[in-house]
Design an enzyme around this catalytic site. Structure first.
Site, PDB file in Angstrom:
ATOM      1  N   ARG A  46      25.207  62.595   7.430  1.00  0.00           N
ATOM      2  CA  ARG A  46      26.466  62.949   7.435  1.00  0.00           C
ATOM      3  C   ARG A  46      27.065  62.133   8.534  1.00  0.00           C
ATOM      4  O   ARG A  46      26.585  61.329   9.316  1.00  0.00           O
ATOM      5  CB  ARG A  46      26.786  64.384   7.392  1.00  0.00           C
ATOM      6  CG  ARG A  46      26.106  65.106   8.403  1.00  0.00           C
ATOM      7  CD  ARG A  46      26.661  66.084   9.233  1.00  0.00           C
ATOM      8  NE  ARG A  46      27.915  65.697   9.959  1.00  0.00           N
ATOM      9  CZ  ARG A  46      28.026  65.029  11.167  1.00  0.00           C
ATOM     10  NH1 ARG A  46      27.282  64.735  11.790  1.00  0.00           N
ATOM     11  NH2 ARG A  46      29.272  64.693  11.677  1.00  0.00           N
ATOM     12  N   GLY A  47      28.529  62.054   8.506  1.00  0.00           N
ATOM     13  CA  GLY A  47      29.293  61.598   9.507  1.00  0.00           C
ATOM     14  C   GLY A  47      29.663  59.886   9.155  1.00  0.00           C
ATOM     15  O   GLY A  47      28.733  59.215   8.389  1.00  0.00           O
ATOM     16  N   ALA A  48      30.650  59.499   8.907  1.00  0.00           N
ATOM     17  CA  ALA A  48      31.132  58.183   8.543  1.00  0.00           C
ATOM     18  C   ALA A  48      30.600  57.074   8.582  1.00  0.00           C
ATOM     19  O   ALA A  48      30.028  56.497   7.651  1.00  0.00           O
ATOM     20  CB  ALA A  48      32.679  58.249   8.711  1.00  0.00           C
ATOM     21  N   ARG A  89      30.254  61.556  -1.961  1.00  0.00           N
ATOM     22  CA  ARG A  89      31.223  62.250  -1.148  1.00  0.00           C
ATOM     23  C   ARG A  89      32.589  61.351  -1.141  1.00  0.00           C
ATOM     24  O   ARG A  89      32.344  60.025  -1.149  1.00  0.00           O
ATOM     25  CB  ARG A  89      30.753  62.540   0.283  1.00  0.00           C
ATOM     26  CG  ARG A  89      29.597  63.313   0.393  1.00  0.00           C
ATOM     27  CD  ARG A  89      29.368  63.696   1.866  1.00  0.00           C
ATOM     28  NE  ARG A  89      30.412  64.881   2.325  1.00  0.00           N
ATOM     29  CZ  ARG A  89      30.397  65.114   3.830  1.00  0.00           C
ATOM     30  NH1 ARG A  89      29.767  64.494   4.336  1.00  0.00           N
ATOM     31  NH2 ARG A  89      31.567  65.805   3.940  1.00  0.00           N
ATOM     32  N   GLN A 196      29.289  71.907  12.344  1.00  0.00           N
ATOM     33  CA  GLN A 196      28.756  70.917  12.790  1.00  0.00           C
ATOM     34  C   GLN A 196      28.951  70.665  14.473  1.00  0.00           C
ATOM     35  O   GLN A 196      28.073  70.185  15.145  1.00  0.00           O
ATOM     36  CB  GLN A 196      29.604  69.451  12.290  1.00  0.00           C
ATOM     37  CG  GLN A 196      29.033  69.171  10.619  1.00  0.00           C
ATOM     38  CD  GLN A 196      29.921  69.811  10.069  1.00  0.00           C
ATOM     39  OE1 GLN A 196      30.582  70.931  10.115  1.00  0.00           O
ATOM     40  NE2 GLN A 196      30.398  69.295   8.772  1.00  0.00           N
ATOM     41  N   ASP A 237      37.099  59.989   9.461  1.00  0.00           N
ATOM     42  CA  ASP A 237      36.470  59.541   8.089  1.00  0.00           C
ATOM     43  C   ASP A 237      37.136  58.408   7.371  1.00  0.00           C
ATOM     44  O   ASP A 237      36.553  57.856   6.349  1.00  0.00           O
ATOM     45  CB  ASP A 237      36.205  60.959   7.082  1.00  0.00           C
ATOM     46  CG  ASP A 237      35.091  61.480   7.811  1.00  0.00           C
ATOM     47  OD1 ASP A 237      35.292  62.385   8.664  1.00  0.00           O
ATOM     48  OD2 ASP A 237      34.110  61.448   7.301  1.00  0.00           O
ATOM     49  N   ASN A 247      39.987  63.616   8.986  1.00  0.00           N
ATOM     50  CA  ASN A 247      38.756  64.055   9.977  1.00  0.00           C
ATOM     51  C   ASN A 247      38.422  65.311   9.568  1.00  0.00           C
ATOM     52  O   ASN A 247      38.968  66.008   8.698  1.00  0.00           O
ATOM     53  CB  ASN A 247      38.878  63.706  11.194  1.00  0.00           C
ATOM     54  CG  ASN A 247      37.730  64.131  12.046  1.00  0.00           C
ATOM     55  OD1 ASN A 247      36.592  63.234  11.736  1.00  0.00           O
ATOM     56  ND2 ASN A 247      37.440  64.827  13.158  1.00  0.00           N
ATOM     57  N   LYS A 248      37.177  65.911  10.054  1.00  0.00           N
ATOM     58  CA  LYS A 248      36.845  67.086   9.573  1.00  0.00           C
ATOM     59  C   LYS A 248      37.917  68.179   9.519  1.00  0.00           C
ATOM     60  O   LYS A 248      38.775  68.220  10.597  1.00  0.00           O
ATOM     61  CB  LYS A 248      35.593  67.649  10.424  1.00  0.00           C
ATOM     62  CG  LYS A 248      34.904  68.862  10.200  1.00  0.00           C
ATOM     63  CD  LYS A 248      34.528  69.315   8.998  1.00  0.00           C
ATOM     64  CE  LYS A 248      33.760  68.242   8.143  1.00  0.00           C
ATOM     65  NZ  LYS A 248      33.517  68.316   6.720  1.00  0.00           N
TER      66      LYS A 248
END
Ligand code: MRU
Length: 341
Positions: A46-48, A89, A196, A237, A247-248
């Site tokens: 995960r994570g852009a 995603r 996270q 993201d 973002n998150k």
């Protein structure tokens, strides 16, 4: 950076299973596309920026055994792989950016035979990986100039080594500032619903010897009000042309709080996270995840069975709340990033 979040390993993609951290450090190997798609969907990787690398290696994984005999047949196979991986995603644009790069390299090599196109694609995936490592370092250098000795930084989600091929984005700035001898402290939001911040950011910062303190998301206002935070630094993201930043989930709230408390709010992201095709943040697709991610914590029910729950995984911070965006090309005011193109 000792954390190998994702890499190509002998015909397979090797990742850390991030759903098991911090309790277990387990590496997984994928040789099949479907399995790897699920790993992306489940946030095992995960994570852009890491998703950009995952897209590149994933595209190669999906076509490495293609039996196509000619370019057109091969492109049909590749098209299916790209569509499939892109469905994992929707928000992190790096996933689509990585897939586009892989398609472009196939097109560029259209005059070669299929074996040679495959070879060029694997080289391109390695390039995406290596570039991400170099870009992390450059962002960290630019960002660290903003950091003063004794800064206390609040971060949200995980924008560190676990979200990239190397150093991280927001946390890369922290690592670089520490290497420069600056004394800094980090507050990590736990980042509900999937934690996270608690599971990943706290884990990797502690491993790197950074002074980190975990707080629940709803403590950020209080901690800022106490004057404990001097800067907020987060990842992204997808950034629209006007600087609006997805973002998150929870990042937008942190940005509002930072504005109220007059704390600078920085976004650190590679240029590949900027979606120049989007005019503003309202056009950014926001991933919605299953309600079980709210009603349960690590498999244990915490809400009554059958309760409705709404689970957007990202939010959009309007550009007016962002002090600056740090990229590998330098530090920009949000309304300046369109010039990078
Ligand atoms: O759902 P996730 O864990 O993939 O979300 C990740 C984030 O929101 C990160 O902050 C972002 O991708 C930047 S990572 C350098």
């Amino acid at each position: 950076m000792a954390i190998a979040t994702i890499k190509w390993d002998n015909g397979a993609i090797k990742i850390i299973d991030q759903t098991l951290l911090p309790n277990k450090l387990v590496y997984l190997k994928f040789k099949d596309l479907k399995g790897f798609w699920h790993a992306i969907k489940k946030l095992q990787v995960r994570g852009a920026p890491a998703l950009g690398v995952a897209a590149a290696y994933g595209a190669y994984l999906g076509i490495q055994n293609s039996r196509a005999k000619n370019y057109n047949g091969f492109m049909r196979d590749l098209g299916k792989v790209i569509k499939f991986l892109g469905s994992a995603r929707p928000t992190a644009v790096n996933l689509f950016w990585g897939l586009d790069r892989m398609r472009a390299v196939a097109v560029k090599n259209k005059d070669k035979n299929v074996a040679a196109i495959k070879k060029a694609m694997l080289s391109e995936a390695h390039r995406v990986f290596e570039e991400d490592r170099a870009i992390c370092r450059r962002m960290a250098d630019h960002g660290a100039r903003l950091i003063k000795n004794s800064d206390v930084i609040l971060t949200h989600c995980n924008a560190g080594a676990l979200a990239t091929a190397d150093y991280g984005t927001a946390l890369g700035v922290v690592y670089r500032a520490k290497e420069q001898g600056k004394r800094i402290k980090v507050y990590a939001d736990e980042t509900r619903p999937l934690l996270q911040g608690a599971r990943l950011t706290a884990w990797e910062l502690m491993r790197e010897g950074i002074d980190v303190t975990l707080i629940c998301d709803n403590m950020a206002a209080h901690v800022m009000g106490q004057g404990k935070i001097t800067k907020v630094i987060v990842g992204a993201d997808r950034i629209a042309r006007n600087g609006d930043t997805a973002n998150k989930i929870g990042t937008y709230g942190v940005a509002v709080l930072a504005k109220y408390h007059k704390i600078p709010f920085y976004v650190v992201a590679p240029v590949s996270t900027i979606d120049f095709s989007l005019e503003n943040g309202r056009q950014i697709p926001i991933e919605e995840r299953g309600s079980d991610e709210i009603t349960t914590i690590q498999g244990r029910r915490i809400a009554p069975k059958g309760v409705a729950a709404y689970c957007p995984a990202f939010d959009v911070t309007p550009s007016r709340l962002i002090t600056a965006i740090v990229t590998e090309k330098g530090v920009f005011k949000p309304d300046e990033i369109k010039r990078i193109r």
